[in-house]
Design a protein around this motif. Structure first.
Motif: not given
Length: 430
Positions: A115-143
């Motif tokens: 089976i042939a599939t189409h692919c994009l080769l992309l820059e590798l990034l790191d943590v998402s804002v979604s993950e940052l929100l999880v780690r904020a522990s309901n306290q909010g992030h810094s300014m």
């Protein structure tokens, strides 16, 4: 790593310290494929970073230790490749901006089943804002973090909108941190379209969907055509919700569904800010509140543009990062705290021995470009290690966090490369 006296060694015992962030995302260790042949070279699949209805994303590495991401599109029931062609087309037309993920190239993968599939080769990034929100522990992030993210996303939207595109799926999961460029970048342009030529019926994600997109999606579901397509204003609505979540530390999906929100979103924004005002300095809070409110007008024509939002007074105020920020956001520079006593700084022989020992230890985890231990404030007694790349720095942080040195637990954070290069060693907010 040892002091010149030879009696203080780095211990491998672990401390119960909160400074090491958990692994990124929920990854699947049993993913397939295990290899991609990309431009004649074999790349190993290390882990699956995410999986959606139409595509999976993998972290891959080549024999030269290069790292990248591959987005592999599934073959749909009709054998079509609309999703791939759509995202490829948009990405190819918007390349070159520092706050938009880089597309390295495209290729076709042939799996063992033929089976042939189409692919994009992309820059590798790191943590998402979604993950940052999880780690904020309901306290909010810094300014500092909110401002950094807001400016980066607005810069990307300015460029995107000038090029005539609407992102149409802005959400925390689609904003990722680039460790080497030290900025946030937008990803996932599968729902993007040219303004005035909307070719996607259902846009945006629940919780971040603008009111006019809700109406249009409902019409499309009923098989009816709306008067006109959505505009770039939908992206500003999504960003307003994201920034409000970053400030409050709570997910607002249920809030934005409520009748109270539909009747008067500005009142709810005011309430959220008044509840958190004691934690933050007053003037920046007012500016951030007003910036968010400008993005959340129910009428899209009254909403701020990305260009106008960038000249908000909120962006004229300098902030220092919290120590938590420098743990969450990887960079090529590692900073070691709680390691060196002042007494070691004023004896030249001891100081040189410490430099040598630190360099020897840190080189175990990657290529060290430079190492600095200031003898005076700011940064007095802190160890700054510049690695060749953020991957090496992350490995060093993982290995060194919680170790003991001269009876003290080592705290390892990252540090902005741009500030380090300028010799700007600011004091972080604890």
């Amino acid at each position: 790593m040892a002091c010149s006296s030879g009696n203080a060694k780095m211990s491998t015992s672990n401390a119960n310290t909160p400074v090491l962030p958990p692994p990124q995302g929920n990854v699947d260790q049993t993913m397939k494929p295990v290899l991609f042949e990309i431009f004649g070279e074999m790349w190993n699949v290390q882990v699956r970073l995410g999986q959606g209805v139409s595509a999976s994303v993998y972290r891959v590495s080549s024999g030269r230790a290069s790292m990248a991401a591959v987005k592999e599109f599934q073959v749909d029931a009709q054998g079509g490749d609309y999703g791939y062609l759509k995202e490829r087309s948009v990405l190819e037309n918007i390349q070159g901006h520092k706050n938009i993920v880089t597309l390295y190239g495209v290729f076709t993968n042939h799996n063992p089943l033929g089976i042939a599939t189409h692919c994009l080769l992309l820059e590798l990034l790191d943590v998402s804002v979604s993950e940052l929100l999880v780690r904020a522990s309901n306290q909010g992030h810094s300014m500092w973090l909110i401002q950094h993210c807001a400016r980066d996303v607005l810069e990307a939207l300015c460029f995107l909108h000038r090029e005539g595109y609407v992102h149409a799926d802005l959400k925390p999961r689609n904003i990722l941190w680039s460790p080497d460029d030290e900025c946030f970048k937008l990803i996932d342009f599968g729902l993007s379209f040219k303004e005035g030529h909307q070719d996607v019926k259902y846009i945006q994600t629940d919780g971040y969907r603008a009111p006019e997109a809700e109406v249009q999606n409902s019409l499309a579901q009923a098989g009816l055509e709306g008067d006109s397509g959505c505009t770039s204003a939908v992206d500003l609505w999504s960003l307003g919700i994201i920034l409000l979540e970053m400030f409050s530390g709570i997910k607002l999906k249920e809030t934005v569904k409520s009748q109270e929100w539909k009747d008067n979103p500005a009142a709810i924004v005011d309430h959220i800010f008044s509840s958190n005002s004691v934690v933050y300095p007053a003037i920046p809070v007012y500016h951030l509140r007003d910036l968010i409110k400008s993005m959340l007008h129910s009428n899209p024509s009254s909403r701020s543009t990305a260009e106008a939002a960038l000249i908000s007074p909120f962006f004229s105020i300098p902030f220092a990062p919290h120590i938590e920020d420098l743990v969450l956001l990887p960079t090529p520079v590692l900073r070691l705290l709680n390691v060196i006593d002042d007494s070691h700084l004023y004896n030249d022989d001891e100081y040189e021995d410490i430099i040598e020992d630190m360099r020897e230890e840190c080189q175990k985890y990657g290529s060290v470009i430079s190492l600095l231990i200031p003898k005076e404030n700011p940064g007095k007694g802190q160890v700054f290690v510049e690695y060749a790349n953020a991957g090496d720095s992350k490995e060093a942080q993982r290995q060194l966090t919680g170790r003991t040195f001269d009876g003290k637990f080592v705290v390892a954070t990252f540090y902005p490369l741009s500030a380090y290069k300028r010799g700007y060693l600011y004091q972080t907010v604890q």
